[in-house]
Design a protein around this motif. Sequence first.
Motif, mmCIF file in Angstrom:
data_model
loop_
_atom_site.group_PDB
_atom_site.id
_atom_site.type_symbol
_atom_site.label_atom_id
_atom_site.label_comp_id
_atom_site.label_asym_id
_atom_site.label_seq_id
_atom_site.Cartn_x
_atom_site.Cartn_y
_atom_site.Cartn_z
ATOM 1 N N VAL A 306 0.852 -1.192 0.000
ATOM 2 C CA VAL A 306 0.000 0.000 0.000
ATOM 3 C C VAL A 306 0.888 1.242 0.000
ATOM 4 N N ILE A 307 0.594 2.178 -0.906
ATOM 5 C CA ILE A 307 1.447 3.368 -1.095
ATOM 6 C C ILE A 307 0.602 4.636 -0.983
ATOM 7 N N ASP A 308 1.078 5.598 -0.204
ATOM 8 C CA ASP A 308 0.406 6.904 -0.166
ATOM 9 C C ASP A 308 1.434 8.040 -0.276
ATOM 10 N N ASP A 354 4.314 -8.099 -8.057
ATOM 11 C CA ASP A 354 4.207 -6.644 -8.208
ATOM 12 C C ASP A 354 2.751 -6.220 -8.097
ATOM 13 N N VAL A 355 2.275 -6.110 -6.864
ATOM 14 C CA VAL A 355 0.890 -5.706 -6.609
ATOM 15 C C VAL A 355 0.934 -4.467 -5.714
ATOM 16 N N TYR A 356 0.407 -3.362 -6.211
ATOM 17 C CA TYR A 356 0.501 -2.089 -5.485
ATOM 18 C C TYR A 356 -0.888 -1.447 -5.354
ATOM 19 N N VAL A 357 -1.145 -0.927 -4.167
ATOM 20 C CA VAL A 357 -2.386 -0.181 -3.912
ATOM 21 C C VAL A 357 -1.974 1.264 -3.643
ATOM 22 N N ILE A 358 -2.297 2.149 -4.579
ATOM 23 C CA ILE A 358 -1.904 3.558 -4.457
ATOM 24 C C ILE A 358 -3.130 4.369 -4.028
ATOM 25 N N LEU A 359 -3.057 4.979 -2.863
ATOM 26 C CA LEU A 359 -4.194 5.698 -2.302
ATOM 27 C C LEU A 359 -4.098 7.197 -2.582
ATOM 28 N N LYS A 455 -5.838 -2.645 6.684
ATOM 29 C CA LYS A 455 -5.209 -3.899 6.245
ATOM 30 C C LYS A 455 -6.153 -4.675 5.326
ATOM 31 N N GLU A 456 -7.412 -4.854 5.770
ATOM 32 C CA GLU A 456 -8.390 -5.605 4.978
ATOM 33 C C GLU A 456 -8.714 -4.871 3.673
ATOM 34 N N PHE A 460 -8.396 -6.356 -0.132
ATOM 35 C CA PHE A 460 -9.483 -6.278 -1.105
ATOM 36 C C PHE A 460 -9.004 -5.626 -2.401
ATOM 37 N N ALA A 461 -8.318 -4.511 -2.274
ATOM 38 C CA ALA A 461 -7.825 -3.779 -3.445
ATOM 39 C C ALA A 461 -6.792 -4.609 -4.202
#
Length: 888
Positions: A306-308, A354-359, A455-456, A460-461
């Motif tokens: 997860v990236i912010d 390579d799985v990234y969640v960018i918020l 976290k959850e 999901f994302a």
Amino acid sequence: MNENKKLVLIDGHSILFRAFYGLPDLTTSKGQHTNAILGFLNILYKILDEEKPDYLAVAFDTHHPTFRNEMFDEYKGTRKPMPDELREQVPVMKELLKAMNISVIEKPGFEADDILGTLATKAEKEGYQVSLVSGDRDLLQLASDKIKVRIPKTKQTGTEIEDYFANDVMEKYNVTPKQFIDMKGLMGDKSDNIPGVPGVGEKTAQKLIVEYKSIENLYEHIDELKPGKITNALMENKELAFLSKKLATICTDCDLMFNIEEAALKDIYNENVYILFKNLEFKSLLARFQSVEINRSLNIEENFKVIDNLGEAERIFNLIYSEISSGNKKPVGIHMLIDNGELLGVSLCFGEKDVYVILRHGLITEDFLTDRVENIVKNKIGLAVIGLKEQLKYIKVTEDDSVFDNAIAAYLLNPLTDTYNYDDIARDYLGMTVPSQVDLLGKSKLKDAMENNPKEFGLFAGYNAYVAYAAASKLKDKLIETDMLKLYEEIERPLIFTLYDMEIRGIRVNKEALKEYGDQLEVGILSLEKQIYELVGETFNINSPKQLGVILFEKLRLPFAKKTKTGYSTAADVLEKLQGEHPVISMILEYRQLTKLKSTYADGLASYIREDGRIHGKFNQTIAATGRISSTDPNLQNIPIKMELGRKIRKVFIPEDDYVFLDADYSQIELRVLAHLSGDERLINAYNEAKDIHRITASEVFHTPFEEVTPLQRSNAKAVNFGIIYGISSFGLGQDLNITRKEAERYIEKYFETYPKIKEYLDGLVAKAKKDGYSTTLFGRRRPIPELTSSNFMQRSFGERVAMNSPIQGTAADIIKIAMNRVNRRLKDSNMRSRLILQVHDELLVEAHKDEVEEVMKIMTEEMQGAAKLKVPLETEVKIGNNWYEAK
């Protein structure tokens, strides 16, 4: 010592059998039948919730049919064989029970009820409280002060359970549990192949045992009985009566090596059970695992990041852009995280690790995210998504860009499942069990989950992007394997963009006219209420089926009363039968129509009108198994057309100023498709000569000169023409035309004599579907038909009707989709102000600018008539109006 300990014993085959017949047929996306298993589990959980037992065991017969003793083979061996759809569920049920750590007991040579009888008797002696769960009333003989027999009934509305201690048996049957065996011996039990004495029913058996206490004592006093049929039957069937009693007697001292402690309940909610439930698609039961930590061993989640931070986000997007130069041809898995129209972030996957969640955070703005995603497409890197239409606001792609929608592909491959979410696709195409959105987030909105359960939310994302990435190539291969890639690329994928355009545009509503329409309905409703009360002589709640039933069938004493548990049935079919019996019936039917129009349309539509004065409904591409589009929130495809007052609701739908509505629909498209697919020359020639097809059919079927066909004959022929498409039976046609079944049979026979190739074609469709397991449209769309192999006659008959209808209805649906796509694209490519706004089955509605009317009419006619090349022409008619009513 064991007084407070509770043991539950379940008759496995009996409960599965009850559940199988209590619930409609259910299958997983892979064709596994599951209704018996689901029904069994519902009963099991109800028992667990109510009893909270310390010990639980399930006994199964070792084979089916089963035998208590070899001497009874003649009777026990005559049980009907278990249906295949049930048989395949038994080993799965046992596997599930073992995964739940529930003891499964089977002993060769003994039926389940013998095992249960032995265990219950033993446990009672040792001081346990015992609950016996079975659908077989034979077990009532085991009821005592400490043994409770529980008999469940599985229904679609839920599970009901009858409970019997010894006193309850006495209260219901006036006999003791032991005497219940004698009752069963006399009256028999067809379901359990206990013959009984011919002619002796439950009431007679009960009366005899109440008086004589046992079969033995009855026969000792047989001479005291009055002469008659029953006495003769008893005297002639003495051996059968004693044999039946033996068959009904449960063994309570089987040689069983079983320690009750082995049945101690422990860890019934565990990872193995969770995975089995996911594979069986029991989504309703997964909520029971929310408090359980499922340790998934896939090691995928550790790759989710997860990236912010803006700098890190830029680095990730640059990595993706560089993929093109490295020769990576796999599309990027992407999921836009949207809550109520607001973009929360984006998840991306471009490699197994390579799985990234960018918020969205700080300098990571909505524009930053949408621009960077747009650059992926500009760099000629393909995208893979799950549910593209819902994300198109932020994924700025066109029909020409490389984007693959996993959900649409999964729908084409199996249109019978309810959902095509990331967890469904992972299960069906990646062989993975992953937590669903509900598993991770419950019912929380995405924004709330992002803030409260980060976290959850990240999982999901991440799964949305990962599954989109990993499954795309497999789904594409499957489309190729099933010859549906062309269908996906040329019809379904462009349709995503057409439906999105229609949703964004919406349809304008005249609020004042809608209110006036509702007010008119209200006046009509109140007037009818008053008239109904005057006719029946009292006031009551017309909307209450219970109160209405009392008025109709008790006060007015009308015929055709059909009693249910909650009162008399007042369903539409019952009221239709009563037409003519009393003037109040037509008023009640009209009252129902008006109240439905008011609640569903006058009041219901008002809540959907947005600030722009338009309704922006949803068009669903993955719901109907035939390939038809459906409409929800609200359902604009269900606007009434049969009754004039219902049709008037269309007047409230109006175009923008300086615009008009152009409405075009196909003429008899399904009959034309039937003519093409069947190759019937007579039907083809009739269409090519532009003759009145219903009049021609009437002329042929009723042996009447074409010019002399009456309106009634034409109307009846029309019902036959359209009924044939839907595989109508003589019974159904008879009801539709209000004629006898034999007359309807003759109509159908004459129809097939008139159009012989149609009969040959429809029979061929059923035979081919039985062989292949699915039907196919002209454009290659498949519709699986598992009902064709059902052991249930009604299910098989339904399957045959589906096999006949799906290729016709599905082909018509494909044609209208092609027309929609072409009309929409041509209007856009020509930079016209006119726009396609609605599709209703075989009808298209365009909001056309007054300066473009003629050009738009030409476009609609050309594209709809040219959507498919058939052996007969596709005819359309375009109408113009200042509201939808005028245009239709």
